[in-house]
Motif scaffolding. Sequence first.
Motif, PDB file in Angstrom:
ATOM      1  N   LYS A 162      -5.746  17.573   5.186  1.00 57.39           N
ATOM      2  CA  LYS A 162      -4.872  18.617   5.521  1.00 57.39           C
ATOM      3  C   LYS A 162      -3.678  18.725   5.593  1.00 57.39           C
ATOM      4  CE  LYS A 162      -8.244  21.688   6.147  1.00 57.39           C
ATOM      5  NZ  LYS A 162      -8.721  22.508   5.245  1.00 57.39           N
ATOM      6  N   TYR A 182      -0.977  20.632   3.027  1.00 60.34           N
ATOM      7  CA  TYR A 182      -0.058  21.443   3.247  1.00 60.34           C
ATOM      8  C   TYR A 182       1.555  21.339   3.163  1.00 60.34           C
ATOM      9  CZ  TYR A 182      -3.842  24.882   4.713  1.00 60.34           C
ATOM     10  OH  TYR A 182      -4.805  25.716   4.614  1.00 60.34           O
ATOM     11  N   GLU A 203     -11.218  19.619  13.328  1.00 63.84           N
ATOM     12  CA  GLU A 203     -12.510  19.869  12.773  1.00 63.84           C
ATOM     13  C   GLU A 203     -13.022  21.354  12.830  1.00 63.84           C
ATOM     14  OE1 GLU A 203     -15.227  16.467  12.184  1.00 63.84           O
ATOM     15  OE2 GLU A 203     -13.713  15.327  11.452  1.00 63.84           O
ATOM     16  N   ALA A 252      -9.106  23.860  12.989  1.00 67.38           N
ATOM     17  CA  ALA A 252      -8.163  23.831  11.885  1.00 67.38           C
ATOM     18  C   ALA A 252      -8.435  25.054  11.025  1.00 67.38           C
ATOM     19  CB  ALA A 252      -7.872  22.760  11.363  1.00 67.38           C
ATOM     20  N   ASP A 253      -9.544  25.128  10.466  1.00 66.48           N
ATOM     21  CA  ASP A 253      -9.736  26.053   9.178  1.00 66.48           C
ATOM     22  C   ASP A 253      -9.804  27.509   9.681  1.00 66.48           C
ATOM     23  OD1 ASP A 253      -9.736  24.436   7.222  1.00 66.48           O
ATOM     24  OD2 ASP A 253     -11.731  23.856   7.173  1.00 66.48           O
ATOM     25  N   LYS A 254     -10.516  27.626  10.802  1.00 68.06           N
ATOM     26  CA  LYS A 254     -10.684  29.023  11.325  1.00 68.06           C
ATOM     27  C   LYS A 254      -9.466  29.535  12.047  1.00 68.06           C
ATOM     28  CE  LYS A 254     -15.564  27.542  12.407  1.00 68.06           C
ATOM     29  NZ  LYS A 254     -16.138  27.152  13.528  1.00 68.06           N
ATOM     30  N   THR A 288      -3.868  14.629  -1.493  1.00 66.04           N
ATOM     31  CA  THR A 288      -4.553  15.111  -0.361  1.00 66.04           C
ATOM     32  C   THR A 288      -5.709  13.908  -0.340  1.00 66.04           C
ATOM     33  OG1 THR A 288      -4.492  17.421  -1.167  1.00 66.04           O
ATOM     34  CG2 THR A 288      -6.416  16.881   0.223  1.00 66.04           C
ATOM     35  N   ASP A 329      -2.851  27.974  11.847  1.00 63.44           N
ATOM     36  CA  ASP A 329      -1.774  28.458  10.592  1.00 63.44           C
ATOM     37  C   ASP A 329      -0.907  27.304  10.145  1.00 63.44           C
ATOM     38  OD1 ASP A 329       0.066  29.897   8.983  1.00 63.44           O
ATOM     39  OD2 ASP A 329       0.932  30.545  10.657  1.00 63.44           O
ATOM     40  N   GLU A 333      -2.663  21.645  17.248  1.00 64.72           N
ATOM     41  CA  GLU A 333      -2.147  22.533  15.950  1.00 64.72           C
ATOM     42  C   GLU A 333      -0.637  22.465  15.862  1.00 64.72           C
ATOM     43  OE1 GLU A 333      -2.322  26.753  16.627  1.00 64.72           O
ATOM     44  OE2 GLU A 333      -1.953  27.241  14.648  1.00 64.72           O
TER      45      GLU A 333
END
Length: 322
Positions: free
Chosen positions: A27, A31, A176, A179-181, A52, A184, A261
């Motif tokens: 990730k 990014y 895990e 991060a996706d949910k 990646t 930012d 984060e």
Amino acid sequence: MKKIFTLLLFVSVSKQCFCWGFFAHKKINYYAVFLLPPQMMVLYKSNIDFITEHAVDPDKRRYAVSAEGPRHYIDIDHYGKYPYDSLPRKWKDAVTKYSEDSLNEYGIGPWWIQTMLQRLTDAFKEKNQAKVLKLSAELGHYIADAHVPLHANSNHNGQYTDQKGIHGFWESRIPELLADKEWDFFIGKAEYIKNPGDFIWHRVLESAAVADTVLKYEKELTKQFPADQKYSFEDRSGVTIRQYSTAFSMAYDMQLKGMVEKRMRQSIYAIASFWYTAWVNAGQPDLTHLSNKEFSADDLKEFENLNASWKNSSIKGREEDQ
Ligand SMILES: [Zn+2]
């Protein structure tokens, strides 16, 4: 039954839980690409899958080469008290004071990052696309590791305080889950770093400064949490694993006030800025006109070997989750 279960657990855990986890490393590199200026995006965006996927090559190399391990961390608390002024920040001075063997024993992360930055700068000067991509992906890994508090502390898996597993908890389980949910990662632009050495030491000291907090909060939360609710059991590809429960993970993340984060975001910014700095220092070569666009037979062999070692061997040197 219990024996079988323990064995299954060991098998599953032995291939995870180190260095941000594969999920977060990928990730972070992914990014970082979006912070680059258009002149760099032209190369990095079209190769974003490579950047990646190969974010985790340095971790795979730990299964093949024993010299690899120390590049991922520094047990800076070995050198006294914060801000560890007795440890020379320059490699040559540190070697004179402590010897190379001793430095390797406690980790060389911040120095290795500077070596990799120089190699990437040289690859840009050579206009060698294959090298630029490989070194960018790997430099990203080491920079991200420097942002992990438990990569800057000798109690890296809570092994001295009866908190084994905390390493993977902070850097794998939490990202895990969230991060996706919820997080930012669109951050702005890469910036030129005038003094990369100072920059990375600063980040490592930030990591070191909060390592105690990372450990302390988990300990406190464990005391407050019902014992049977700290962990949950999950079936992953037919293997039952024990992991920190969602409730415990969320409570811990809340207590840390977004630290994980924030460190991921800072990793992303730092990586893009290091890539950008290497490119600027190499004279901003035109990335639409590079040589070595294909990976050589040796490169491909190396990727294959890294995968084989990772799948079939045990880690050389210290394992973060032991
Ligand atoms: Zn690592």
